[in-house]
Design a protein around this motif. Structure first.
Motif, PDB file in Angstrom:
ATOM      1  N   VAL A  95     -29.562 -59.687  63.459  1.00  0.00           N
ATOM      2  CA  VAL A  95     -28.861 -58.924  64.489  1.00  0.00           C
ATOM      3  C   VAL A  95     -28.220 -57.746  63.770  1.00  0.00           C
ATOM      4  O   VAL A  95     -27.290 -57.926  62.975  1.00  0.00           O
ATOM      5  N   PHE A  96     -28.733 -56.564  64.023  1.00  0.00           N
ATOM      6  CA  PHE A  96     -28.267 -55.360  63.336  1.00  0.00           C
ATOM      7  C   PHE A  96     -27.068 -54.791  64.066  1.00  0.00           C
ATOM      8  O   PHE A  96     -27.160 -54.390  65.232  1.00  0.00           O
ATOM      9  N   GLY A  97     -25.920 -54.748  63.385  1.00  0.00           N
ATOM     10  CA  GLY A  97     -24.708 -54.188  63.971  1.00  0.00           C
ATOM     11  C   GLY A  97     -24.603 -52.713  63.671  1.00  0.00           C
ATOM     12  O   GLY A  97     -24.337 -52.315  62.529  1.00  0.00           O
ATOM     13  N   PHE A  98     -24.826 -51.880  64.685  1.00  0.00           N
ATOM     14  CA  PHE A  98     -24.825 -50.424  64.524  1.00  0.00           C
ATOM     15  C   PHE A  98     -23.440 -49.888  64.833  1.00  0.00           C
ATOM     16  O   PHE A  98     -22.918 -50.055  65.946  1.00  0.00           O
ATOM     17  N   VAL A 139     -30.030 -56.018  68.165  1.00  0.00           N
ATOM     18  CA  VAL A 139     -29.010 -55.003  67.869  1.00  0.00           C
ATOM     19  C   VAL A 139     -27.715 -55.356  68.584  1.00  0.00           C
ATOM     20  O   VAL A 139     -27.736 -55.850  69.716  1.00  0.00           O
ATOM     21  N   ALA A 140     -26.590 -55.090  67.930  1.00  0.00           N
ATOM     22  CA  ALA A 140     -25.263 -55.261  68.518  1.00  0.00           C
ATOM     23  C   ALA A 140     -24.456 -53.987  68.304  1.00  0.00           C
ATOM     24  O   ALA A 140     -24.703 -53.223  67.362  1.00  0.00           O
ATOM     25  N   VAL A 141     -23.487 -53.763  69.183  1.00  0.00           N
ATOM     26  CA  VAL A 141     -22.540 -52.659  69.018  1.00  0.00           C
ATOM     27  C   VAL A 141     -21.491 -53.097  68.010  1.00  0.00           C
ATOM     28  O   VAL A 141     -20.733 -54.038  68.252  1.00  0.00           O
ATOM     29  N   ALA A 142     -21.455 -52.436  66.842  1.00  0.00           N
ATOM     30  CA  ALA A 142     -20.492 -52.766  65.795  1.00  0.00           C
ATOM     31  C   ALA A 142     -19.314 -51.810  65.899  1.00  0.00           C
ATOM     32  O   ALA A 142     -19.283 -50.748  65.272  1.00  0.00           O
ATOM     33  N   SER A 143     -18.358 -52.185  66.725  1.00  0.00           N
ATOM     34  CA  SER A 143     -17.202 -51.325  66.991  1.00  0.00           C
ATOM     35  C   SER A 143     -16.147 -51.457  65.901  1.00  0.00           C
ATOM     36  O   SER A 143     -15.947 -52.529  65.338  1.00  0.00           O
ATOM     37  N   ILE A 144     -15.456 -50.339  65.619  1.00  0.00           N
ATOM     38  CA  ILE A 144     -14.308 -50.408  64.710  1.00  0.00           C
ATOM     39  C   ILE A 144     -13.256 -51.353  65.286  1.00  0.00           C
ATOM     40  O   ILE A 144     -12.605 -52.091  64.550  1.00  0.00           O
ATOM     41  N   GLY A 145     -13.103 -51.354  66.609  1.00  0.00           N
ATOM     42  CA  GLY A 145     -12.307 -52.379  67.275  1.00  0.00           C
ATOM     43  C   GLY A 145     -10.828 -52.058  67.434  1.00  0.00           C
ATOM     44  O   GLY A 145     -10.308 -51.102  66.852  1.00  0.00           O
ATOM     45  N   PRO A 146     -10.131 -52.872  68.221  1.00  0.00           N
ATOM     46  CA  PRO A 146      -8.737 -52.587  68.586  1.00  0.00           C
ATOM     47  C   PRO A 146      -7.758 -52.692  67.432  1.00  0.00           C
ATOM     48  O   PRO A 146      -6.634 -52.192  67.537  1.00  0.00           O
ATOM     49  N   MET A 198     -25.630 -55.320  75.665  1.00  0.00           N
ATOM     50  CA  MET A 198     -25.649 -55.708  74.261  1.00  0.00           C
ATOM     51  C   MET A 198     -24.368 -56.412  73.876  1.00  0.00           C
ATOM     52  O   MET A 198     -23.311 -56.175  74.462  1.00  0.00           O
ATOM     53  N   PRO A 199     -24.423 -57.278  72.853  1.00  0.00           N
ATOM     54  CA  PRO A 199     -23.192 -57.908  72.358  1.00  0.00           C
ATOM     55  C   PRO A 199     -22.365 -56.935  71.531  1.00  0.00           C
ATOM     56  O   PRO A 199     -22.854 -55.883  71.089  1.00  0.00           O
ATOM     57  N   VAL A 200     -21.114 -57.307  71.309  1.00  0.00           N
ATOM     58  CA  VAL A 200     -20.194 -56.536  70.477  1.00  0.00           C
ATOM     59  C   VAL A 200     -19.808 -57.389  69.275  1.00  0.00           C
ATOM     60  O   VAL A 200     -19.570 -58.593  69.407  1.00  0.00           O
ATOM     61  N   VAL A 201     -19.746 -56.765  68.097  1.00  0.00           N
ATOM     62  CA  VAL A 201     -19.208 -57.421  66.909  1.00  0.00           C
ATOM     63  C   VAL A 201     -18.165 -56.498  66.308  1.00  0.00           C
ATOM     64  O   VAL A 201     -18.375 -55.281  66.219  1.00  0.00           O
ATOM     65  N   THR A 202     -17.011 -57.064  65.925  1.00  0.00           N
ATOM     66  CA  THR A 202     -15.924 -56.223  65.437  1.00  0.00           C
ATOM     67  C   THR A 202     -15.015 -56.989  64.500  1.00  0.00           C
ATOM     68  O   THR A 202     -14.748 -58.175  64.697  1.00  0.00           O
ATOM     69  N   HIS A 203     -14.543 -56.306  63.446  1.00  0.00           N
ATOM     70  CA  HIS A 203     -13.505 -56.873  62.593  1.00  0.00           C
ATOM     71  C   HIS A 203     -12.203 -56.887  63.384  1.00  0.00           C
ATOM     72  O   HIS A 203     -11.916 -55.937  64.128  1.00  0.00           O
ATOM     73  N   ILE A 204     -11.402 -57.914  63.179  1.00  0.00           N
ATOM     74  CA  ILE A 204     -10.157 -57.941  63.931  1.00  0.00           C
ATOM     75  C   ILE A 204      -9.078 -58.706  63.175  1.00  0.00           C
ATOM     76  O   ILE A 204      -9.348 -59.704  62.506  1.00  0.00           O
ATOM     77  N   ASP A 205      -7.877 -58.178  63.244  1.00  0.00           N
ATOM     78  CA  ASP A 205      -6.681 -58.800  62.687  1.00  0.00           C
ATOM     79  C   ASP A 205      -5.475 -58.183  63.374  1.00  0.00           C
ATOM     80  O   ASP A 205      -5.584 -57.134  64.019  1.00  0.00           O
ATOM     81  N   PRO A 230     -17.658 -62.969  76.782  1.00  0.00           N
ATOM     82  CA  PRO A 230     -18.178 -64.043  75.922  1.00  0.00           C
ATOM     83  C   PRO A 230     -19.122 -63.577  74.832  1.00  0.00           C
ATOM     84  O   PRO A 230     -19.220 -64.223  73.792  1.00  0.00           O
ATOM     85  N   ASP A 231     -19.825 -62.472  75.045  1.00  0.00           N
ATOM     86  CA  ASP A 231     -20.790 -62.022  74.044  1.00  0.00           C
ATOM     87  C   ASP A 231     -20.146 -61.063  73.036  1.00  0.00           C
ATOM     88  O   ASP A 231     -20.694 -60.004  72.702  1.00  0.00           O
ATOM     89  N   THR A 232     -18.977 -61.457  72.545  1.00  0.00           N
ATOM     90  CA  THR A 232     -18.279 -60.716  71.505  1.00  0.00           C
ATOM     91  C   THR A 232     -18.104 -61.628  70.301  1.00  0.00           C
ATOM     92  O   THR A 232     -17.745 -62.797  70.446  1.00  0.00           O
ATOM     93  N   LEU A 233     -18.353 -61.086  69.131  1.00  0.00           N
ATOM     94  CA  LEU A 233     -18.124 -61.817  67.893  1.00  0.00           C
ATOM     95  C   LEU A 233     -17.001 -61.118  67.135  1.00  0.00           C
ATOM     96  O   LEU A 233     -17.137 -59.978  66.706  1.00  0.00           O
ATOM     97  N   TYR A 234     -15.879 -61.825  67.023  1.00  0.00           N
ATOM     98  CA  TYR A 234     -14.746 -61.309  66.261  1.00  0.00           C
ATOM     99  C   TYR A 234     -14.853 -61.812  64.826  1.00  0.00           C
ATOM    100  O   TYR A 234     -15.172 -62.976  64.587  1.00  0.00           O
ATOM    101  N   VAL A 235     -14.583 -60.932  63.869  1.00  0.00           N
ATOM    102  CA  VAL A 235     -14.739 -61.274  62.455  1.00  0.00           C
ATOM    103  C   VAL A 235     -13.370 -61.376  61.790  1.00  0.00           C
ATOM    104  O   VAL A 235     -12.532 -60.495  61.952  1.00  0.00           O
ATOM    105  N   HIS A 236     -13.161 -62.470  61.065  1.00  0.00           N
ATOM    106  CA  HIS A 236     -11.966 -62.779  60.274  1.00  0.00           C
ATOM    107  C   HIS A 236     -10.868 -63.421  61.131  1.00  0.00           C
ATOM    108  O   HIS A 236     -10.758 -64.635  61.157  1.00  0.00           O
ATOM    109  N   CYS A 237     -10.005 -62.634  61.756  1.00  0.00           N
ATOM    110  CA  CYS A 237      -8.943 -63.166  62.636  1.00  0.00           C
ATOM    111  C   CYS A 237      -7.885 -63.961  61.882  1.00  0.00           C
ATOM    112  O   CYS A 237      -7.084 -64.686  62.511  1.00  0.00           O
TER     113      CYS A 237
END
Length: 416
Positions: free
Chosen positions: A146-149, A177-184, A204-211, A231-238
């Motif tokens: 899954v390529f996060g652009f 492909v997923a939307v790789a957002s900088i995120g909130p 498309m799903p969303v993937v984002t770093h988040i803290d 539901p189709d969001t993947l949060y990274v770290h947290c």
């Protein structure tokens, strides 16, 4: 095309972890057709798995594959060092050919260690050619991805809609492909809204770093208030999120990618996996970056078990590395050996010295003692990508040469 993996000790992961000695796996047209003892398939290619352990391929839910050429340079630094040294000093000097070299060798490294699916968070997009180079390299490797652009957090900004559509026109089959957002946690909210709207428009799903931070102490609540929890969001770290924030993720049906080795090394906060389990959040495991840690799933599983304070059994950790990661990425036909699933599986030599004596509890043996050197055979969609302990890639020597040249160029440029 039919293939029969004959006579192995089969470990499956869903709905629970089960061990089936002397069991066959029949593969037809890239999918699992049957699992059981004594299967008959006279016209099938046979892989002899006697004395071996057969299990689903690992799923890496978060990896910056483009950083392969920078392996080890951030091991002695914290998160600030990572941004200064990896992202700024080196990342801003990448060319499209450097992305291609890192992505190809990085994907082959995944396959060599039994990772059959990777979420490639590619935030090094200097131009559309960078993304094309990354995707083409993933495709050449044979991995499922899954390529996060998305843009670099150093540059900021929203995901480029035209560039994303261009990439969508180049992918098919094993590459999504997923939307790789900088995120909130790192961008103004209007950028977040634009990224989420783009993902919704394209389905498309969303993937984002988040803290959490002083500026954004409750990023998940902010998404909820804007109606952007999905539901189709993947949060990274947290790692620094509150229990209330984790509960919101669980209620939304979204998942989290935990990368315990790198999170610990970069001092990103306390271990998160046990807290995610307690909150009812779906969890997958990730490598994150080989600039600060090892690139294999065995070491990550061992880290989770060591840091989990007995919150996880070995079987549960194996599920996080396989079917848990698959669900986190939105796959329903990857991560287990269920009939009808993609034939993404790995075969380990159970007679290797570090696994010897482990037949009483093979699941715990794989999780606590396994390493990439035990991986003898790897199939992705029924296609062998590793045989007899060797990665199947006619481009491997050239790929390694290209990576060496890329690393030398980047090192020289960063030093100048």
């Amino acid at each position: 095309m039919r293939m029969l993996v004959r006579g192995g000790l089969v470990i499956d992961t869903a709905p629970t972890v089960v061990v089936r000695p002397e069991t066959d796996v029949l593969i037809e047209d890239g999918r699992i057709a049957a699992v059981g003892p004594g299967l008959v398939a006279d016209d099938a290619e046979v892989i002899d798995a006697r004395g071996r352990i057969v299990l689903p391929g690992f799923v890496d839910t978060h990896r910056h594959v483009w950083q392969t050429a920078l392996r080890g340079i951030g091991a002695d630094g914290d998160l600030g060092y990572y941004f200064d040294r990896v992202m700024q000093a080196h990342g801003t000097r990448y060319r499209a050919e450097d992305v291609a070299a890192s992505n190809l060798v990085g994907a082959l490294e995944c396959l060599d260690g039994g990772i059959t699916t990777v979420q490639d968070y590619s935030h090094v997009q200097g131009s559309a050619e960078f993304a094309e180079a990354a995707v083409d390299a993933l495709d050449r490797s044979g991995i499922r991805a899954v390529f996060g652009f998305g843009p670099s957090p150093l540059a900021g900004g929203a995901v480029d809609p035209d560039g994303l559509r261009r990439i969508l026109g180049r992918v098919s089959g094993r590459i999504g492909v997923a939307v790789a957002s900088i995120g909130p946690a790192y961008a103004p909210f209007e950028i977040v809204e634009a990224d989420w709207a783009l993902a919704a428009e394209l389905g498309m799903p969303v993937v984002t770093h988040i803290d959490s931070s002083e500026v954004t102490p409750a990023p998940i609540a902010g998404l909820r208030d804007a109606g952007l929890l999905r539901p189709d969001t993947l949060y990274v770290h947290c790692n620094n999120l509150s229990e209330a924030e984790l509960k919101l993720i669980a209620e939304s049906g979204a998942s989290v990618s935990a990368t315990p080795a790198v999170e610990s090394r970069l001092e990103m906060g306390g271990p998160i996996t046990a807290r995610l389990k307690a909150a009812g959040v779906g969890v997958g495991l990730g490598i994150d970056t080989v600039t600060s840690g090892a690139g294999d799933m065995f070491s990550v599983m061992q880290q989770v078990l060591a840091l989990g304070h007995r919150s996880f059994t070995a079987a549960e950790v194996l599920q996080l590395a396989t079917v848990g990661g698959a669900r986190a990425l939105g796959f329903t036909d990857v991560g287990s050996l269920a009939v009808g699933n993609q034939a993404d599986l790995i075969v380990l030599r159970g007679t290797d010295l570090n696994l010897a004596g482990g037949w009483q509890d093979p699941v715990a043996t794989v999780v606590t003692s396994g390493h990439p050197g035990n991986v003898e055979t790897v199939l992705v969609g029924g296609t062998p990508v590793k045989r007899v302990g060797q990665v199947v890639s006619t481009s491997l020597p050239a790929a390694l040469d290209a990576l060496t040249e890329s690393a030398a160029y980047l090192t020289a440029r960063a030093a100048s």
